[in-house]
Design a protein around this motif. Structure first.
Motif, PDB file in Angstrom:
ATOM      1  N   THR A 784       0.841  -1.210   0.000  1.00  0.00           N
ATOM      2  CA  THR A 784       0.000   0.000   0.000  1.00  0.00           C
ATOM      3  C   THR A 784       0.869   1.251   0.000  1.00  0.00           C
ATOM      4  N   LEU A 785       1.902   1.260   0.847  1.00  0.00           N
ATOM      5  CA  LEU A 785       2.814   2.409   0.879  1.00  0.00           C
ATOM      6  C   LEU A 785       3.572   2.553  -0.441  1.00  0.00           C
ATOM      7  N   LEU A 786       4.001   1.420  -1.004  1.00  0.00           N
ATOM      8  CA  LEU A 786       4.719   1.467  -2.285  1.00  0.00           C
ATOM      9  C   LEU A 786       3.814   1.970  -3.403  1.00  0.00           C
ATOM     10  N   LEU A 787       2.548   1.590  -3.356  1.00  0.00           N
ATOM     11  CA  LEU A 787       1.598   2.057  -4.364  1.00  0.00           C
ATOM     12  C   LEU A 787       1.432   3.567  -4.289  1.00  0.00           C
ATOM     13  N   ILE A 788       1.295   4.077  -3.047  1.00  0.00           N
ATOM     14  CA  ILE A 788       1.162   5.532  -2.873  1.00  0.00           C
ATOM     15  C   ILE A 788       2.414   6.238  -3.386  1.00  0.00           C
ATOM     16  N   GLY A 789       3.588   5.708  -3.023  1.00  0.00           N
ATOM     17  CA  GLY A 789       4.843   6.306  -3.478  1.00  0.00           C
ATOM     18  C   GLY A 789       4.999   6.250  -4.985  1.00  0.00           C
ATOM     19  N   SER A 790       4.556   5.157  -5.585  1.00  0.00           N
ATOM     20  CA  SER A 790       4.669   5.006  -7.035  1.00  0.00           C
ATOM     21  C   SER A 790       3.777   5.997  -7.764  1.00  0.00           C
ATOM     22  N   ILE A 791       2.592   6.230  -7.222  1.00  0.00           N
ATOM     23  CA  ILE A 791       1.677   7.208  -7.835  1.00  0.00           C
ATOM     24  C   ILE A 791       2.299   8.598  -7.815  1.00  0.00           C
ATOM     25  N   VAL A 792       2.912   8.954  -6.670  1.00  0.00           N
ATOM     26  CA  VAL A 792       3.577  10.258  -6.558  1.00  0.00           C
ATOM     27  C   VAL A 792       4.742  10.338  -7.552  1.00  0.00           C
ATOM     28  N   LEU A 793       5.518   9.268  -7.648  1.00  0.00           N
ATOM     29  CA  LEU A 793       6.651   9.233  -8.572  1.00  0.00           C
ATOM     30  C   LEU A 793       6.184   9.390 -10.012  1.00  0.00           C
ATOM     31  N   ASN A 794       5.095   8.741 -10.347  1.00  0.00           N
ATOM     32  CA  ASN A 794       4.555   8.824 -11.707  1.00  0.00           C
ATOM     33  C   ASN A 794       4.120  10.246 -12.051  1.00  0.00           C
ATOM     34  N   LYS A 795       3.487  10.919 -11.091  1.00  0.00           N
ATOM     35  CA  LYS A 795       3.040  12.295 -11.340  1.00  0.00           C
ATOM     36  C   LYS A 795       4.221  13.232 -11.561  1.00  0.00           C
ATOM     37  N   VAL A 796       5.301  13.038 -10.783  1.00  0.00           N
ATOM     38  CA  VAL A 796       6.495  13.877 -10.939  1.00  0.00           C
ATOM     39  C   VAL A 796       7.119  13.650 -12.311  1.00  0.00           C
ATOM     40  N   MET A 797       7.163  12.398 -12.751  1.00  0.00           N
ATOM     41  CA  MET A 797       7.767  12.069 -14.036  1.00  0.00           C
ATOM     42  C   MET A 797       6.971  12.669 -15.192  1.00  0.00           C
ATOM     43  N   LYS A 798       5.650  12.679 -15.076  1.00  0.00           N
ATOM     44  CA  LYS A 798       4.811  13.195 -16.160  1.00  0.00           C
ATOM     45  C   LYS A 798       4.976  14.700 -16.368  1.00  0.00           C
ATOM     46  N   ARG A 799       5.438  15.396 -15.330  1.00  0.00           N
ATOM     47  CA  ARG A 799       5.582  16.853 -15.438  1.00  0.00           C
ATOM     48  C   ARG A 799       6.814  17.266 -16.245  1.00  0.00           C
ATOM     49  N   GLN A 800       7.741  16.356 -16.443  1.00  0.00           N
ATOM     50  CA  GLN A 800       8.976  16.679 -17.163  1.00  0.00           C
ATOM     51  C   GLN A 800       8.763  16.490 -18.667  1.00  0.00           C
ATOM     52  N   SER A 801       9.138  17.550 -19.421  1.00  0.00           N
ATOM     53  CA  SER A 801       9.026  17.470 -20.886  1.00  0.00           C
ATOM     54  C   SER A 801      10.195  16.676 -21.453  1.00  0.00           C
ATOM     55  N   ILE A 802      10.010  16.175 -22.683  1.00  0.00           N
ATOM     56  CA  ILE A 802      11.077  15.417 -23.341  1.00  0.00           C
ATOM     57  C   ILE A 802      12.295  16.309 -23.577  1.00  0.00           C
ATOM     58  N   PHE A 803      12.048  17.584 -23.924  1.00  0.00           N
ATOM     59  CA  PHE A 803      13.156  18.515 -24.187  1.00  0.00           C
ATOM     60  C   PHE A 803      14.020  18.706 -22.939  1.00  0.00           C
ATOM     61  N   SER A 804      13.351  18.904 -21.760  1.00  0.00           N
ATOM     62  CA  SER A 804      14.112  19.111 -20.524  1.00  0.00           C
ATOM     63  C   SER A 804      14.901  17.865 -20.126  1.00  0.00           C
ATOM     64  N   MET A 805      14.426  16.714 -20.567  1.00  0.00           N
ATOM     65  CA  MET A 805      15.110  15.469 -20.235  1.00  0.00           C
ATOM     66  C   MET A 805      16.339  15.245 -21.117  1.00  0.00           C
ATOM     67  N   ILE A 806      16.263  15.684 -22.399  1.00  0.00           N
ATOM     68  CA  ILE A 806      17.368  15.453 -23.326  1.00  0.00           C
ATOM     69  C   ILE A 806      18.441  16.518 -23.218  1.00  0.00           C
ATOM     70  N   ARG A 807      18.013  17.758 -22.832  1.00  0.00           N
ATOM     71  CA  ARG A 807      18.949  18.896 -22.828  1.00  0.00           C
ATOM     72  C   ARG A 807      20.127  18.634 -21.897  1.00  0.00           C
ATOM     73  N   VAL A 808      21.326  18.997 -22.360  1.00  0.00           N
ATOM     74  CA  VAL A 808      22.549  18.902 -21.556  1.00  0.00           C
ATOM     75  C   VAL A 808      22.953  20.312 -21.148  1.00  0.00           C
ATOM     76  N   GLU A 809      23.005  20.563 -19.821  1.00  0.00           N
ATOM     77  CA  GLU A 809      23.368  21.885 -19.321  1.00  0.00           C
ATOM     78  C   GLU A 809      24.871  22.023 -19.182  1.00  0.00           C
ATOM     79  N   ASP A 810      25.366  23.212 -19.494  1.00  0.00           N
ATOM     80  CA  ASP A 810      26.804  23.486 -19.341  1.00  0.00           C
ATOM     81  C   ASP A 810      27.136  23.724 -17.883  1.00  0.00           C
TER      82      ASP A 810
END
Length: 810
Positions: A784-810
């Motif tokens: 149950t705790l892992l399910l709650i944590g996984s849902i939170v993790l999934n929501k955080v991941m969905k907020r990141q765009s593909i561009f922000s994930m690929i971009r390499v910062e100097d």
């Protein structure tokens, strides 16, 4: 630098809340376990003092002053036995006085009135007053026959019953070495031999040790307060030890969580540290930043832990002992211990910060500024894998393996911790199947001596009179009383020419050389059962009770297989050795014919229970009393009606308590209350285990979610490329969840295997499936705790765009 560290911390508010919440749980659980254990102990101590007195021991008839005793102890009170008052043939009250310190040490309270001050004034124990005259009121005079003359005395107070509950010496002699039942004023008594209650301060073990050392010179003139130390305070050490163990376990499991959380924080501050270095910040400045963050997190956690402490505290109390006495806690000791636990938690936080600083020192400023999200070259066996899914999964597993193993080890540890605490709770509580409601014993111990291989009673017998027991049997609501006759000094003898093989085998089990009396054999380990006509008719439906009177029935142990029917019609002798007022020893003998021999396996009658460890001899109750085989009953097991009204229950309880209160050194147990009290320590250990598990597994799940999010962040460019090539976010999430399930599944299998192996070697009353039920609940909570944590993790991941994930910062 403190201000800058604060800004860096508040820039990551969600992480700050997560860290603060996690540490607050650690603080609240460790502190509440300690405070609740101390409050429970304070309450138990106060209750024990009310029942058994606060004194550590008693000195009787010694040649010393109160000042001398006080100088060697941590407190003393003086009392004196002056006389006796014979209430009836079987009941005697002890007359004496106690000074103020003795009354205070004994926690002797008045139900009404005051203690006597002047001559011919008395205060009497409640049960003794009821026996003398139940209508005698405080402030009234009454004539008592004392010292062969009638004396008018004024009743000034009614004392709460206390003397029968207190520890008494092994050689108890009413009116010589017991305690006052009728209190008189000490001002008008000629000083003679005096007695003392003494006290030592400290924990239970220390008090016992100091008391025994103090009593060594007074071998025959003193005794320790065993009922206080070994009954009233029996759970003291267990409570302290259990609390410390579970506090330590929580601290151990919390280290993993704190390490993971702070590793994630500090890894995300590397670029900021690099910038500070590039503008001239020194190592000491970086250290101050980390210290300031540790202090801020610590104090925020401390504030958040306060309401959680209240919740945990009341949860522990209500789920175990119920009673608590927070005001009775030693405040200085409590503050000291809490400070130590908080210091440990702070140094865990600080230690993680120092570890991170040392790790950062290993890198140059440029290395700290560079975020390496490049796809690593596939090496070794991974490069040979043709399946994309397996290759990707292998890369995930190899990321942060040490942190994952640490987190999963904590999961295994937490599961085993709660399972074994549940095991201890249930096994220590045991299985109560008995239906009896009260148990009374006239004396908890009896002094015996051996004369010609016969046990001889050397102190005055304490027993429940036949009249009192018959009166109790006739009371409304009493279903049945199982009576153990006071016949421990009666020994059956059998002639060698009639002894059967079964009885011969029985004697051989108990050192046969010590079971010979003149030309006869002593039958050892005998249980006597007295029956009346009704009991006889239950045992023999068609036989005549009159034919049985004056005879005996033998019932061998239930495991006996050899026939004993040849004893029917034979005669057995019975002998008792007794010592009179002087040194003279008298012998009494009786002979009874054997009426029948019955099997102990075939009887389900209430009066023939538990025959597995003794040879039972059954005889007519009236015959036994007529031949003076016994003065009364040693033990009573009382059964009440199932549908008992509150009025009858209260009346029965008052009668039984009054019977016990008139017997110094007796044992009174309300078995319904006893069952509840006896299992409280078990529920306490069980609840601490569940609390420790809940805290540990919550922290571990937080750690696991943070670890997997860190792994996702470190590989996010790879995941971004996969997304740009057509992989869905659902598939990315499934890869992460699959890895988590495999890790947790492994931990579950390992923990279950360890538990099942342990149960094969441990003794247990409950079957293994009983504990597997709890195991399922534990795993359900984890998922149950892992399910709650996984849902939170999934929501955080969905907020990141593909561009922000690929971009390499100097």
């Amino acid at each position: 630098m403190f201000h800058f560290g604060q800004k860096l911390l508040f820039a990551r508010k969600r992480w700050l809340f997560l860290a603060t919440f996690s540490i607050a749980i650690i603080m609240a659980s460790t502190i509440s376990i300690f405070t609740s254990s101390e409050a429970i102990k304070a309450s138990l101590q106060e209750n024990a003092y009310q029942l058994y007195g606060e004194h550590s021991g008693v000195l009787i008839g010694i040649d010393a002053t109160k000042e001398e005793v006080s100088a060697k102890t941590d407190g003393a009170g003086q009392y004196q036995i002056v006389n006796q008052y014979e209430i009836d043939v079987n009941k005697t009250a002890t007359i004496g006085w106690m000074d103020k310190d003795a009354l205070q040490l004994g926690h002797i309270d008045l139900l009404e009135g005051s203690f006597p001050i002047d001559e011919n004034e008395v205060a009497i124990e409640s049960s003794y007053l009821y026996l003398i005259d139940p209508n005698w009121k405080v402030g009234e005079e009454k004539s008592l026959h004392l010292n062969n003359q009638d004396v008018n005395v004024l009743l000034t107070g009614i004392v709460r019953d206390y003397s029968a509950k207190w520890s008494v010496p092994y050689d108890l002699d009413i009116g010589r070495n017991d305690f006052p039942n009728i209190f008189i004023s000490q001002k008008h008594v000629d000083r003679g031999e005096t007695n003392f209650l003494f006290k030592f301060n400290g924990n239970k073990n220390k008090v016992e040790k100091r008391s025994r050392e103090f009593l060594e010179p007074y071998t025959m003139s003193g005794f320790i307060n065993q009922k206080l130390l070994f009954e009233g305070l029996i759970d003291f050490n267990t409570i302290s030890t259990s609390a410390f163990i579970f506090q330590t376990l929580i601290i151990i499991t919390s280290i993993c969580c704190v390490f993971t959380l702070f590793s994630y924080l500090h890894s995300n501050q590397r670029k900021n540290i690099a910038v500070l270095r590039s503008v001239g910040a020194k190592k000491e400045d970086i250290f101050r930043i980390y210290i300031s963050q540790s202090i801020i997190i610590f104090f925020f956690s401390l504030l958040l832990s306060l309401p959680l402490q209240v919740i945990f505290y009341h949860g522990i109390i209500k789920s175990s002992f119920i009673q608590n006495n927070f005001s009775g806690i030693n405040i200085v000791f409590m503050i000291t211990v809490i400070t130590i636990w908080l210091a440990i938690i702070f140094f865990i936080i600080l230690g993680n910060s120092i570890y991170s600083i040392r790790k950062i020192d290993q890198y140059s400023t440029n290395e700290l500024r560079r975020e390496d999200f490049q796809i690593k070259h596939l090496k070794g066996w991974i490069a040979k894998i043709k399946s994309f899914a397996i290759t990707q999964f292998a890369l995930q597993i190899l990321e942060y393996p040490k942190k994952v193993i640490l987190a999963l080890s904590t999961v295994v540890f937490s599961i085993l911790m709660v399972l074994f605490s549940i095991y201890l709770q249930n096994e220590s509580a045991g299985i109560w199947e008995a239906d009896e409601d009260y148990f009374l014993s006239a004396s908890e111990f009896t002094m015996m001596d051996q004369v010609e291989h016969l046990d001889m009673l050397i102190n005055k017998a304490s027993f429940f009179s036949r009249e009192d027991v018959e009166k109790l049997e006739k009371t409304s609501g009493i279903s049945y009383i199982n009576k153990t006759p006071f016949m421990m000094d009666i020994h059956p003898l059998i002639s060698s020419n009639i002894v059967t093989p079964a009885i011969q085998d029985w004697i051989r089990q108990f050192n046969p050389e010590k079971h010979k009396y003149h030309k006869q054999l002593i039958i050892p380990h005998v249980k006597y059962v007295l029956i009346n006509e009704q009991n006889f008719n239950e045992l023999y439906v068609n036989n005549d009770y009159q034919d049985f009177k004056g005879k005996i029935i033998i019932s061998p142990p239930s495991e006996s297989r050899n026939p004993n029917d040849s004893l029917i019609g034979e005669h057995l002798s019975f002998v008792r050795k007794s010592q009179g007022s002087g040194e003279e020893i008298t012998t009494q003998e009786w002979t009874f014919e054997v009426y029948d021999v019955i099997s102990g396996n075939n009887s389900n009658l209430a009066f023939l229970t538990d025959q597995s460890n003794a040879l039972t001899i059954i005889m007519d109750e009236q015959t036994a009393f007529d031949h003076n085989l016994l003065p009364g009953y040693l033990e009573l097991t009382i059964f009440t009606d199932d549908a008992l009204s509150n009025k009858d229950a209260k009346h029965i309880d008052e009668l039984i308590q009054r019977m016990s209160s008139l017997m110094p050194g007796s044992l009174y147990q309300n078995l319904n209350d006893f069952r509840e009290e006896d299992t409280k320590i078990s529920f306490y250990v069980g609840y601490l285990g569940k609390l420790a598990y809940a805290v540990s597994i919550t922290l571990t799940v937080i750690s696991i979610i943070v670890i997997f999010f860190s792994k996702y962040q470190s590989q996010k460019r790879r995941w971004g490329i996969y997304l740009s090539l057509g992989m869905t976010r659902k598939q990315v999430f499934q890869y992460l969840i699959l890895e988590m399930i495999i890790y947790i599944g492994s931990a579950i299998v390992i923990s279950l295997s360890i538990f099942l192996i342990a149960m094969k070697f441990l003794e247990h009353l409950y079957p293994i499936p009983f504990y597997l039920k709890y195991y399922c609940f534990v795993i359900l909570f984890l998922y149950t705790l892992l399910l709650i944590g996984s849902i939170v993790l999934n929501k955080v991941m969905k907020r990141q765009s593909i561009f922000s994930m690929i971009r390499v910062e100097d």
